[in-house]
Design a protein around this motif. Structure first.
Motif, PDB file in Angstrom:
ATOM      1  N   GLU A   3      45.837 -79.686 -21.493  1.00  0.00           N
ATOM      2  CA  GLU A   3      45.935 -78.981 -22.722  1.00  0.00           C
ATOM      3  C   GLU A   3      45.808 -77.507 -22.354  1.00  0.00           C
ATOM      4  OE1 GLU A   3      47.251 -81.798 -25.209  1.00  0.00           O
ATOM      5  OE2 GLU A   3      46.425 -79.894 -26.193  1.00  0.00           O
ATOM      6  N   SER A   4      45.650 -76.601 -23.278  1.00  0.00           N
ATOM      7  CA  SER A   4      45.582 -75.210 -23.137  1.00  0.00           C
ATOM      8  C   SER A   4      44.251 -74.774 -24.014  1.00  0.00           C
ATOM      9  CB  SER A   4      46.810 -74.466 -23.736  1.00  0.00           C
ATOM     10  OG  SER A   4      47.983 -74.925 -22.984  1.00  0.00           O
ATOM     11  N   LEU A   5      43.679 -73.513 -23.591  1.00  0.00           N
ATOM     12  CA  LEU A   5      42.933 -72.759 -24.212  1.00  0.00           C
ATOM     13  C   LEU A   5      43.068 -71.387 -23.908  1.00  0.00           C
ATOM     14  CD1 LEU A   5      39.401 -74.432 -23.098  1.00  0.00           C
ATOM     15  CD2 LEU A   5      40.420 -74.537 -25.392  1.00  0.00           C
ATOM     16  N   ARG A   6      42.756 -70.409 -24.987  1.00  0.00           N
ATOM     17  CA  ARG A   6      42.756 -69.115 -24.734  1.00  0.00           C
ATOM     18  C   ARG A   6      41.499 -68.536 -24.780  1.00  0.00           C
ATOM     19  NH1 ARG A   6      46.114 -64.253 -27.841  1.00  0.00           N
ATOM     20  NH2 ARG A   6      44.275 -64.482 -29.180  1.00  0.00           N
ATOM     21  N   LEU A   7      40.951 -67.844 -23.643  1.00  0.00           N
ATOM     22  CA  LEU A   7      39.581 -67.128 -23.641  1.00  0.00           C
ATOM     23  C   LEU A   7      39.976 -65.966 -24.142  1.00  0.00           C
ATOM     24  CD1 LEU A   7      38.048 -68.388 -20.495  1.00  0.00           C
ATOM     25  CD2 LEU A   7      38.142 -69.488 -22.655  1.00  0.00           C
ATOM     26  N   SER A   8      38.942 -65.192 -24.739  1.00  0.00           N
ATOM     27  CA  SER A   8      38.803 -63.677 -25.156  1.00  0.00           C
ATOM     28  C   SER A   8      37.806 -63.282 -24.730  1.00  0.00           C
ATOM     29  CB  SER A   8      38.938 -63.568 -26.720  1.00  0.00           C
ATOM     30  OG  SER A   8      40.141 -64.029 -27.147  1.00  0.00           O
ATOM     31  N   CYS A   9      37.592 -61.917 -24.426  1.00  0.00           N
ATOM     32  CA  CYS A   9      36.546 -60.783 -23.973  1.00  0.00           C
ATOM     33  C   CYS A   9      36.616 -59.752 -24.830  1.00  0.00           C
ATOM     34  CB  CYS A   9      36.458 -60.855 -22.397  1.00  0.00           C
ATOM     35  SG  CYS A   9      35.258 -59.836 -22.033  1.00  0.00           S
ATOM     36  N   VAL A  10      35.792 -59.496 -25.520  1.00  0.00           N
ATOM     37  CA  VAL A  10      35.730 -58.246 -26.463  1.00  0.00           C
ATOM     38  C   VAL A  10      34.928 -57.225 -25.751  1.00  0.00           C
ATOM     39  CG1 VAL A  10      35.395 -57.044 -28.482  1.00  0.00           C
ATOM     40  CG2 VAL A  10      36.166 -59.258 -28.464  1.00  0.00           C
ATOM     41  N   ALA A  11      35.232 -55.992 -25.415  1.00  0.00           N
ATOM     42  CA  ALA A  11      34.610 -54.878 -24.944  1.00  0.00           C
ATOM     43  C   ALA A  11      34.056 -53.845 -25.990  1.00  0.00           C
ATOM     44  CB  ALA A  11      35.334 -54.370 -23.779  1.00  0.00           C
ATOM     45  N   SER A  12      32.740 -53.399 -25.672  1.00  0.00           N
ATOM     46  CA  SER A  12      32.207 -52.442 -26.745  1.00  0.00           C
ATOM     47  C   SER A  12      31.130 -51.608 -25.870  1.00  0.00           C
ATOM     48  CB  SER A  12      31.587 -53.057 -27.942  1.00  0.00           C
ATOM     49  OG  SER A  12      30.316 -53.771 -27.274  1.00  0.00           O
ATOM     50  N   GLY A  13      30.981 -50.324 -26.386  1.00  0.00           N
ATOM     51  CA  GLY A  13      29.920 -49.723 -26.193  1.00  0.00           C
ATOM     52  C   GLY A  13      30.346 -48.722 -24.865  1.00  0.00           C
ATOM     53  N   TYR A  14      31.598 -48.591 -24.808  1.00  0.00           N
ATOM     54  CA  TYR A  14      32.023 -47.485 -23.602  1.00  0.00           C
ATOM     55  C   TYR A  14      32.725 -46.467 -24.350  1.00  0.00           C
ATOM     56  CZ  TYR A  14      36.628 -49.366 -24.768  1.00  0.00           C
ATOM     57  OH  TYR A  14      38.194 -49.555 -25.282  1.00  0.00           O
ATOM     58  N   ARG A  15      32.961 -45.646 -23.375  1.00  0.00           N
ATOM     59  CA  ARG A  15      33.499 -44.292 -23.950  1.00  0.00           C
ATOM     60  C   ARG A  15      34.250 -43.432 -22.765  1.00  0.00           C
ATOM     61  NH1 ARG A  15      28.778 -40.266 -25.643  1.00  0.00           N
ATOM     62  NH2 ARG A  15      26.927 -40.794 -24.258  1.00  0.00           N
ATOM     63  N   ASP A  16      35.392 -43.231 -22.933  1.00  0.00           N
ATOM     64  CA  ASP A  16      35.942 -42.053 -21.845  1.00  0.00           C
ATOM     65  C   ASP A  16      36.051 -42.812 -20.381  1.00  0.00           C
ATOM     66  OD1 ASP A  16      34.534 -39.460 -23.470  1.00  0.00           O
ATOM     67  OD2 ASP A  16      36.629 -40.531 -23.897  1.00  0.00           O
ATOM     68  N   SER A  17      36.007 -44.158 -20.327  1.00  0.00           N
ATOM     69  CA  SER A  17      36.057 -44.697 -19.111  1.00  0.00           C
ATOM     70  C   SER A  17      37.475 -45.726 -19.005  1.00  0.00           C
ATOM     71  CB  SER A  17      34.883 -45.484 -18.549  1.00  0.00           C
ATOM     72  OG  SER A  17      33.885 -44.589 -18.176  1.00  0.00           O
ATOM     73  N   THR A  18      38.073 -45.964 -17.653  1.00  0.00           N
ATOM     74  CA  THR A  18      39.038 -46.717 -18.015  1.00  0.00           C
ATOM     75  C   THR A  18      38.512 -47.917 -16.950  1.00  0.00           C
ATOM     76  OG1 THR A  18      40.523 -45.113 -18.112  1.00  0.00           O
ATOM     77  CG2 THR A  18      41.442 -47.167 -17.109  1.00  0.00           C
ATOM     78  N   TYR A  19      38.462 -49.157 -17.120  1.00  0.00           N
ATOM     79  CA  TYR A  19      38.022 -50.211 -16.609  1.00  0.00           C
ATOM     80  C   TYR A  19      39.195 -51.435 -16.137  1.00  0.00           C
ATOM     81  CZ  TYR A  19      33.616 -48.633 -18.642  1.00  0.00           C
ATOM     82  OH  TYR A  19      32.453 -48.137 -18.805  1.00  0.00           O
ATOM     83  N   ALA A  22      34.544 -59.887 -16.669  1.00  0.00           N
ATOM     84  CA  ALA A  22      33.889 -58.594 -16.001  1.00  0.00           C
ATOM     85  C   ALA A  22      34.545 -57.203 -15.878  1.00  0.00           C
ATOM     86  CB  ALA A  22      33.296 -59.236 -14.711  1.00  0.00           C
ATOM     87  N   ALA A  23      33.893 -56.244 -15.670  1.00  0.00           N
ATOM     88  CA  ALA A  23      34.664 -55.125 -15.679  1.00  0.00           C
ATOM     89  C   ALA A  23      33.971 -54.100 -14.822  1.00  0.00           C
ATOM     90  CB  ALA A  23      34.469 -54.626 -17.030  1.00  0.00           C
ATOM     91  N   GLU A  24      34.777 -53.334 -14.174  1.00  0.00           N
ATOM     92  CA  GLU A  24      34.354 -52.343 -13.293  1.00  0.00           C
ATOM     93  C   GLU A  24      35.172 -50.979 -13.702  1.00  0.00           C
ATOM     94  OE1 GLU A  24      31.866 -52.177 -11.576  1.00  0.00           O
ATOM     95  OE2 GLU A  24      32.252 -50.200 -10.278  1.00  0.00           O
ATOM     96  N   ALA A  25      34.486 -49.789 -13.708  1.00  0.00           N
ATOM     97  CA  ALA A  25      35.031 -48.522 -13.954  1.00  0.00           C
ATOM     98  C   ALA A  25      35.749 -48.103 -12.627  1.00  0.00           C
ATOM     99  CB  ALA A  25      34.145 -47.413 -14.594  1.00  0.00           C
TER     100      ALA A  25
END
Length: 126
Positions: free
Chosen positions: A16-32, A97-100
């Protein structure tokens, strides 16, 4: 402070299939740069998919290549992981996970991620 929140995990039968989502918040003016990792109890976490800060570069671990797709929607501040043809060995806690950084080599190495979500469990029954 960048905050990440995953959702979409669950229990499914193999194939079967699944789709995971990851919502980002609280950042500004950065590219991750962003990525998906997974961890099984008693084992090290493994990076399975990475996407560059501007979305133009992707890479996958061999274990998920051809079955999983990472994508991001900048308008929704959301990272996705579409997981198809799931196998029992995909059972794990999944983290985004994220890194600028705009450095793709640094991003795809998966070794310097600063911001992590709380994880979402994926269980695949055989």
């Amino acid at each position: 402070q960048l905050l990440l929140h995953e959702s979409g995990g669950g229990s499914v039968p193999a194939g079967e299939s699944l789709r995971l989502s990851c919502v980002a918040s609280g950042y500004r003016d950065s590219t991750y740069c962003m990525g998906w990792f997974r961890q099984v109890p008693g084992k090290q976490s493994e990076g399975i998919a990475f996407i560059s800060a501007l979305g133009g570069s992707l890479t996958y671990d061999d274990s998920v290549q051809g079955r999983f797709t990472i994508s991001r929607d900048a308008s929704k501040n959301t990272l996705y992981l579409q997981m198809n043809r799931l196998k029992s060995e995909d059972t794990a806690m999944y983290y985004c996970a994220a890194e600028a950084t705009l450095d793709w080599g640094r991003c795809r190495s998966g070794t310097e991620f600063t911001f992590w979500g709380q994880g979402t469990q994926v269980t695949v029954s055989s």
